[in-house]
Design an enzyme around this catalytic site. Structure first.
Site, PDB file in Angstrom:
ATOM      1  CB  VAL A   1      -1.250   2.874 138.186  1.00 42.19           C
ATOM      2  CG1 VAL A   1      -2.618   3.097 137.933  1.00 42.19           C
ATOM      3  CG2 VAL A   1      -1.297   1.629 139.223  1.00 42.19           C
ATOM      4  CB  CYS A   2      -2.089   5.763 134.475  1.00 42.79           C
ATOM      5  SG  CYS A   2      -2.573   6.744 133.362  1.00 42.79           S
ATOM      6  CB  THR A   3       1.802   7.559 132.072  1.00 39.34           C
ATOM      7  OG1 THR A   3       1.424   8.291 133.079  1.00 39.34           O
ATOM      8  CG2 THR A   3       0.834   7.711 130.833  1.00 39.34           C
TER       9      THR A   3
ATOM     10  CB  THR B   1       0.613   2.420 129.348  1.00 44.09           C
ATOM     11  OG1 THR B   1       0.625   3.769 130.087  1.00 44.09           O
ATOM     12  CG2 THR B   1       0.560   2.871 127.910  1.00 44.09           C
TER      13      THR B   1
END
Length: 319
Positions: free
Chosen positions: A104-106, A124
């Protein structure tokens, strides 16, 4: 159906919603169909971790104690900017053993550091896409979608997109009805497709500094079916077409034509998803003029025709 273990990797500086959002989805799935998921959280040494917002989370166990999971989820957050060699080593060894590897995300940066994204198409958070691509040239980074699934690896964009990806995984496991029930309980959309843009045209572009250009941006959004030629927009901004085109790109980061294309596509997608208006009516309302013009724009941008897009993402059959 065999119970699936979902393991959340915790570390200091992680984004709390990257964990709690998907965790609530899987927990809701377990409540919906008991015995489906076994949810575990683990940190390197089993000690509580402090998230980027200051929330303290107590893990169930150490990573060394964790069983090989079906789904291994790595969150993002400020903590990804401080690589931990021990965590990288653990991911490098244990990541390939998971049936599904999720970030998730970074969190994608963590997976890339462990060499788990080489040769994969991933996404990302848009603000870190360039860094991920620059630091890991063997990874194909697509900054636009809210999530990307490539084989056993699934990556999502910023923060709440982890919920979208988790719902897609639950839908794969338990079917659409179960995922829809969970989405309704959480009061979120089930229908956000992975190829939906991370942000709207207005957010994708910078806001112009000069008031006349800002007014033009707002006018485009409110009048997608209007005359949005450079000449017409330049007249509205009281600038020459050449000066307007140059100033607009300088201040927003994209050409007027590109901005108009994004606004019209976004408007058409929203009407296809949320209304039962006919294709011809939507094409006119969105500034395409004809269904064929809208079809060409959809195929170019999304790889699918408007009718197919509606079939997949409209909540009820179109009349």
């Amino acid at each position: 159906m065999a119970q699936r273990t979902v393991l959340f990797v915790l570390f200091d500086g992680m984004q709390s919603l990257d964990v709690t959002g998907p965790l609530e989805v899987f927990a809701g799935a377990e409540q919906h169909t008991p015995g489906t998921y076994r949810i575990r959280t683990a940190s390197l040494d089993g000690a509580p971790v402090r998230t980027s917002s200051g929330l303290t989370v107590v893990p169930d166990e150490t990573l060394a104690q964790a069983d090989a999971p079906n789904t291994l989820l790595v969150p993002g957050g400020q903590g990804t900017r401080r690589p931990d060699a021990r965590l990288t080593d653990w991911l490098r060894e244990h990541g390939p053993r998971a049936e599904r590897l999720v970030s998730v995300c970074t969190g994608a940066i963590r997976l890339a550091e462990a060499g788990l994204l080489d040769g994969r198409r991933v996404t990302t958070h848009w603000a870190y896409s360039d860094k991920l691509a620059r630091d890991h040239p063997a990874v194909e980074v697509d900054p636009d979608p809210i999530y990307v699934r490539d084989g056993q690896v699934s990556t999502s964009a910023g923060v709440t997109s982890g919920i979208d990806l988790a719902l897609a995984l639950v839908e794969e496991d338990l079917g659409r009805d179960a995922a829809l029930t969970i989405a309704r309980h959480l009061v979120v959309f089930l229908r956000r497709p992975g190829n939906q843009a991370q942000f709207s045209a207005q957010l994708a572009a910078q806001t112009a500094q000069r008031e006349p250009l800002r007014e033009v941006q707002h006018w485009i959004t409110e009048h997608p079916a209007g005359d949005l030629s450079v000449e017409a927009l330049a007249a509205r901004a009281r600038l020459s077409p050449r000066h307007f085109a140059r100033a607009f790109q300088t201040e927003t980061g994209m050409t007027p034509g590109r901005y108009v294309d994004r606004v019209r596509l976004e408007h058409a997608r929203r009407l296809l998803e949320d209304t039962s208006d006919g294709i011809e009516e939507i094409s006119r309302a969105s500034g395409y003029g004809t269904p064929e013009g809208m079809r060409r724009a959809f195929v170019k941008a999304l790889g699918t025709a408007p009718s197919e897009y509606r079939r997949r993402f409209h909540p009820t059959p179109a009349r």
